[in-house]
Write a protein that holds these residues in place. Structure first.
Motif, short mmCIF file in Angstrom:
data_model
loop_
_atom_site.label_atom_id
_atom_site.label_comp_id
_atom_site.label_asym_id
_atom_site.label_seq_id
_atom_site.Cartn_x
_atom_site.Cartn_y
_atom_site.Cartn_z
N GLY A 197 7.22 7.51 -9.61
CA GLY A 197 6.08 8.40 -9.80
C GLY A 197 6.48 9.77 -10.30
O GLY A 197 5.85 10.33 -11.22
N SER A 198 7.55 10.32 -9.72
CA SER A 198 8.02 11.64 -10.14
C SER A 198 8.48 11.62 -11.60
O SER A 198 8.17 12.54 -12.37
CB SER A 198 9.18 12.09 -9.24
OG SER A 198 8.76 12.19 -7.90
N ALA A 199 9.22 10.57 -11.97
CA ALA A 199 9.74 10.50 -13.33
C ALA A 199 8.62 10.35 -14.35
O ALA A 199 8.63 11.00 -15.41
CB ALA A 199 10.72 9.35 -13.45
N LEU A 200 7.65 9.50 -14.05
CA LEU A 200 6.57 9.26 -15.00
C LEU A 200 5.62 10.45 -15.10
O LEU A 200 5.02 10.68 -16.16
CB LEU A 200 5.78 8.01 -14.59
CG LEU A 200 6.53 6.68 -14.66
CD1 LEU A 200 5.64 5.54 -14.18
CD2 LEU A 200 7.03 6.41 -16.08
N ALA A 201 5.48 11.19 -14.02
CA ALA A 201 4.51 12.29 -14.02
C ALA A 201 5.00 13.51 -14.79
O ALA A 201 4.18 14.31 -15.26
CB ALA A 201 4.17 12.70 -12.59
N THR A 234 0.83 -1.21 0.00
CA THR A 234 0.00 0.00 0.00
C THR A 234 0.86 1.25 0.00
O THR A 234 0.64 2.18 -0.79
CB THR A 234 -0.92 0.00 1.23
OG1 THR A 234 -1.79 -1.13 1.19
CG2 THR A 234 -1.77 1.27 1.27
N SER A 235 1.85 1.29 0.87
CA SER A 235 2.66 2.50 1.00
C SER A 235 3.53 2.74 -0.23
O SER A 235 3.70 3.89 -0.65
CB SER A 235 3.54 2.42 2.25
OG SER A 235 4.51 1.40 2.14
N VAL A 236 4.07 1.69 -0.81
CA VAL A 236 4.93 1.86 -1.98
C VAL A 236 4.12 2.36 -3.18
O VAL A 236 4.51 3.31 -3.86
CB VAL A 236 5.66 0.54 -2.32
CG1 VAL A 236 6.37 0.66 -3.67
CG2 VAL A 236 6.66 0.19 -1.23
N VAL A 237 2.98 1.71 -3.44
CA VAL A 237 2.13 2.15 -4.56
C VAL A 237 1.61 3.56 -4.30
O VAL A 237 1.56 4.41 -5.20
CB VAL A 237 0.98 1.16 -4.79
CG1 VAL A 237 0.05 1.66 -5.89
CG2 VAL A 237 1.51 -0.22 -5.14
N SER A 238 1.24 3.83 -3.05
CA SER A 238 0.77 5.16 -2.69
C SER A 238 1.84 6.21 -2.95
O SER A 238 1.55 7.32 -3.41
CB SER A 238 0.36 5.19 -1.21
OG SER A 238 -0.02 6.50 -0.81
N TYR A 239 3.10 5.86 -2.68
CA TYR A 239 4.17 6.82 -2.88
C TYR A 239 4.49 7.04 -4.36
O TYR A 239 5.06 8.07 -4.72
CB TYR A 239 5.42 6.39 -2.11
CG TYR A 239 5.80 7.41 -1.06
CD1 TYR A 239 4.87 7.85 -0.12
CD2 TYR A 239 7.07 7.97 -1.02
CE1 TYR A 239 5.20 8.81 0.81
CE2 TYR A 239 7.41 8.93 -0.08
CZ TYR A 239 6.47 9.34 0.84
OH TYR A 239 6.79 10.30 1.77
N VAL A 240 4.15 6.09 -5.21
CA VAL A 240 4.22 6.34 -6.65
C VAL A 240 3.28 7.51 -6.98
O VAL A 240 3.66 8.46 -7.69
CB VAL A 240 3.85 5.09 -7.46
CG1 VAL A 240 3.76 5.42 -8.95
CG2 VAL A 240 4.86 3.98 -7.23
N GLY A 241 2.05 7.43 -6.48
CA GLY A 241 1.10 8.51 -6.72
C GLY A 241 1.49 9.81 -6.04
O GLY A 241 1.30 10.90 -6.59
N PHE A 242 2.06 9.71 -4.85
CA PHE A 242 2.47 10.90 -4.12
C PHE A 242 3.62 11.61 -4.84
O PHE A 242 3.64 12.84 -4.95
CB PHE A 242 2.89 10.52 -2.70
CG PHE A 242 2.97 11.67 -1.75
CD1 PHE A 242 1.84 12.37 -1.38
CD2 PHE A 242 4.19 12.06 -1.22
CE1 PHE A 242 1.91 13.45 -0.50
CE2 PHE A 242 4.28 13.13 -0.34
CZ PHE A 242 3.14 13.83 0.02
N GLY A 243 4.57 10.82 -5.34
CA GLY A 243 5.67 11.41 -6.11
C GLY A 243 5.16 12.11 -7.36
O GLY A 243 5.65 13.20 -7.72
N ALA A 244 4.18 11.51 -8.02
CA ALA A 244 3.59 12.14 -9.20
C ALA A 244 2.89 13.44 -8.84
O ALA A 244 2.99 14.45 -9.56
CB ALA A 244 2.61 11.17 -9.86
N ALA A 245 2.21 13.45 -7.70
CA ALA A 245 1.46 14.64 -7.30
C ALA A 245 2.39 15.81 -6.97
O ALA A 245 2.10 16.96 -7.32
CB ALA A 245 0.58 14.32 -6.09
N LEU A 246 3.51 15.53 -6.31
CA LEU A 246 4.41 16.62 -5.92
C LEU A 246 4.99 17.34 -7.13
O LEU A 246 5.26 18.55 -7.07
CB LEU A 246 5.53 16.09 -5.04
CG LEU A 246 5.14 15.62 -3.63
CD1 LEU A 246 6.36 15.41 -2.78
CD2 LEU A 246 4.20 16.63 -2.95
#
Length: 380
Positions: A339-343, A208-220
Motif C-alpha cells: 500500500g505504501s509503495a503504490l500510494a 480482512t486485515s491484510v487488505v485493510s493494511y494495504v489501504g492503511f499503508g497508503a493512507a499513512l
C-alpha cells in the motif's frame, strides 16, 4: 508479588516500544551520520521486508520447541545485536553491508510481535483470553505512540541505543517463560499458512486485515502531505499520526476494561468499516475534519488489531499457534508495504485521490469479512 502475566505484558510493551523506536531512529541516524536520507530509508526497508519473510520460519521454530522462551530470547538478543551493529557501522561501513545486516536482523523481528503474542496462553493464568488479548493489543498501540516520540526526543544516534536497550530488556522475561509438553513429530513449514487458508474464521479475519493494511499503508503516506496542503506544514501531518495513535490507545484501553458483547469477528468487520469512513472523510475534510478523521481512524485501527489477535487465539491449534501468529503478521506487513509503495506516486499527483482509493481498499477488506458467518470450528 508481580505475576508472570503482568511481567509478560510489561516486557511486551517495552520490547515493542523499542521496535517502534528503531525505524525512526535509523532514519534520523542515517541522515545525521551519512548526510543522506536514502541510507536510513534503505535500512528500514530491508528490516521491514525481511520481517515479512521471516515470520513463518520463526513461527515454525517456536512451535517445534519445548522451551519457546529460549528461542524468543535468542531472537530478541539477535535483533538488539543487529541494531547495535547497524548503529556502530553507520558512516563507517559501506551502505550495502549495513543493508545486508538490516535484512538479517529483520528476520528476527517477528519474535517481538507474533512470536511473543503466541505465548500468551502459557502465562495468562486465570485472566480471560479475550481480556488478555485486549491488553496485548494495547501494548502494540502504546508502543506505536511512545516509540516515535522517544526517537524525536532522543535524536540520533542516541535513539538507536535506546531502542537496543528496550528490546534487550525483554530477554530475561523471555528466558523465564514456562516450558510446555513435548510435541510429537514435526510440523511442516507451510502448516500455519494452511491453517489460515482452510479455517473459515481465520481466513476471513486475515484477509480482512491484510487488505485493510494495504489501504492503511497508503493512507499513512498521505498524512504528511495533508499537513502541508491543508494544515500549513508537513509536521502537522505527523501530529495527525500521533492523534491517530492516541485514539487507538484510548480505544484499546476501553476495550481492555470493558470487553464488548460482540464476537471479535464482528469487531474486525465493524472497525474496518470505521477505517473506510475515516479515510473517506480525510480525503475531503478541512482542518477540523482531519482531526476527527484521525481520531476515527485510531479508534477503528486499535480495536481491529485487538479483535484480530482474539480470533487467532481462539482458532489457532496449539501445534501451530506461533506459525499462525507470525505468518499472519508477515502478511499484514507485506500488505502495508504494498500500500505504501503504490500510494506514493498517486499521492504526489493528488492526495484526495490517494485517500479515496485507500478508503475503497477498506471497503474491499470489509467485503472479505462479511462473505460468510464466522465458524467456531477449529482446524486441528
Amino acid at each position: 508479588m508481580i505475576s508472570r502475566y503482568t511481567t509478560f505484558v510489561g516486557a511486551a510493551a517495552v520490547a515493542r516500544t523499542g521496535d517502534e523506536l528503531s525505524a525512526p531512529a535509523l532514519l534520523l541516524a542515517g541522515l545525521a551520520l551519512t548526510g543522506s536520507p536514502a541510507v536510513g530509508a534503505a535500512l528500514v526497508g530491508a528490516l521491514t521486508i525481511a520481517a515479512a519473510a521471516g515470520g513463518p520460519l520463526l513461527g515454525v521454530a517456536i512451535d517445534r520447541s519445548e522451551r519457546p522462551g529460549r528461542l524468543l530470547a535468542l531472537a530478541l538478543a539477535g535483533y538488539a545485536a543487529g541494531l547495535t551493529a547497524i548503529g556502530l557501522g553507520l558512516g563507517r561501513l559501506p551502505d550495502a553491508v549495513l543493508v545486508g545486516v538490516a535484512a538479517v536482523t529483520g528476520l528476527l523481528n517477528p519474535a517481538i510481535a507474533g512470536g511473543w503474542t503466541a505465548q500468551l496462553p502459557l502465562v495468562r493464568g486465570r485472566v480471560p483470553l479475550e481480556r488478555a488479548s485486549a491488553v496485548d493489543g494495547l501494548t502494540f498501540t502504546a508502543a506505536s505512540l511512545i516509540g516515535p516520540a522517544l526517537a524525536g526526543l532522543a535524536g540520533a544516534p542516541v535513539g538507536i541505543v535506546l531502542a537496543v536497550a528496550l528490546v534487550a530488556a525483554a530477554v530475561p522475561v523471555a528466558l523465564a517463560l514456562p516450558a510446555r509438553a513435548a510435541r510429537p513429530g514435526r510440523v511442516p513449514l507451510t502448516r500455519g499458512f494452511a491453517v489460515i487458508v482452510t479455517n473459515p474464521a481465520l481466513r476471513r479475519a486475515t484477509a480482512t486485515s491484510v487488505v485493510s493494511y494495504v489501504g492503511f499503508g497508503a493512507a499513512l503516506v498521505c498524512f504528511p502531505l495533508l499537513g502541508a496542503q491543508r494544515l500549513g506544514g508537513a509536521e502537522y501531518g505527523a501530529l495527525l499520526l500521533s492523534v491517530l495513535a492516541a485514539g487507538a490507545l484510548l480505544a484499546n484501553l476501553v476495550l481492555a476494561r470493558f470487553p464488548p458483547p460482540l464476537r471479535p469477528d464482528t469487531v474486525v468487520t465493524l472497525s474496518t468499516a470505521g477505517l473506510a469512513a475515516a479515510l473517506g472523510l480525510a480525503a475531503v475534510a478541512g482542518p477540523a475534519g482531519l482531526v476527527v478523521a484521525a481520531v476515527l481512524a485510531g479508534v477503528s485501527e486499535g480495536p481491529q488489531l485487538t479483535a484480530l489477535l482474539a480470533v487467532r487465539h481462539r482458532e489457532a491449534p496449539d501445534a501451530v499457534r506461533a506459525q499462525v501468529f507470525t505468518t499472519g503478521a508477515s502478511l499484514k506487513i507485506g500488505g502495508f508495504g504494498v500500500g505504501s509503495a503504490l500510494a506514493g506516486p498517486v499521492a504526489a499527483a493528488s492526495t484526495t485521490t490517494a485517500l479515496m482509493l485507500a478508503a475503497g481498499v477498506q471497503l474491499l477488506a470489509l467485503g472479505a469479512g462479511v462473505l460468510r458467518k464466522p465458524s467456531p470450528e477449529r482446524v486441528a
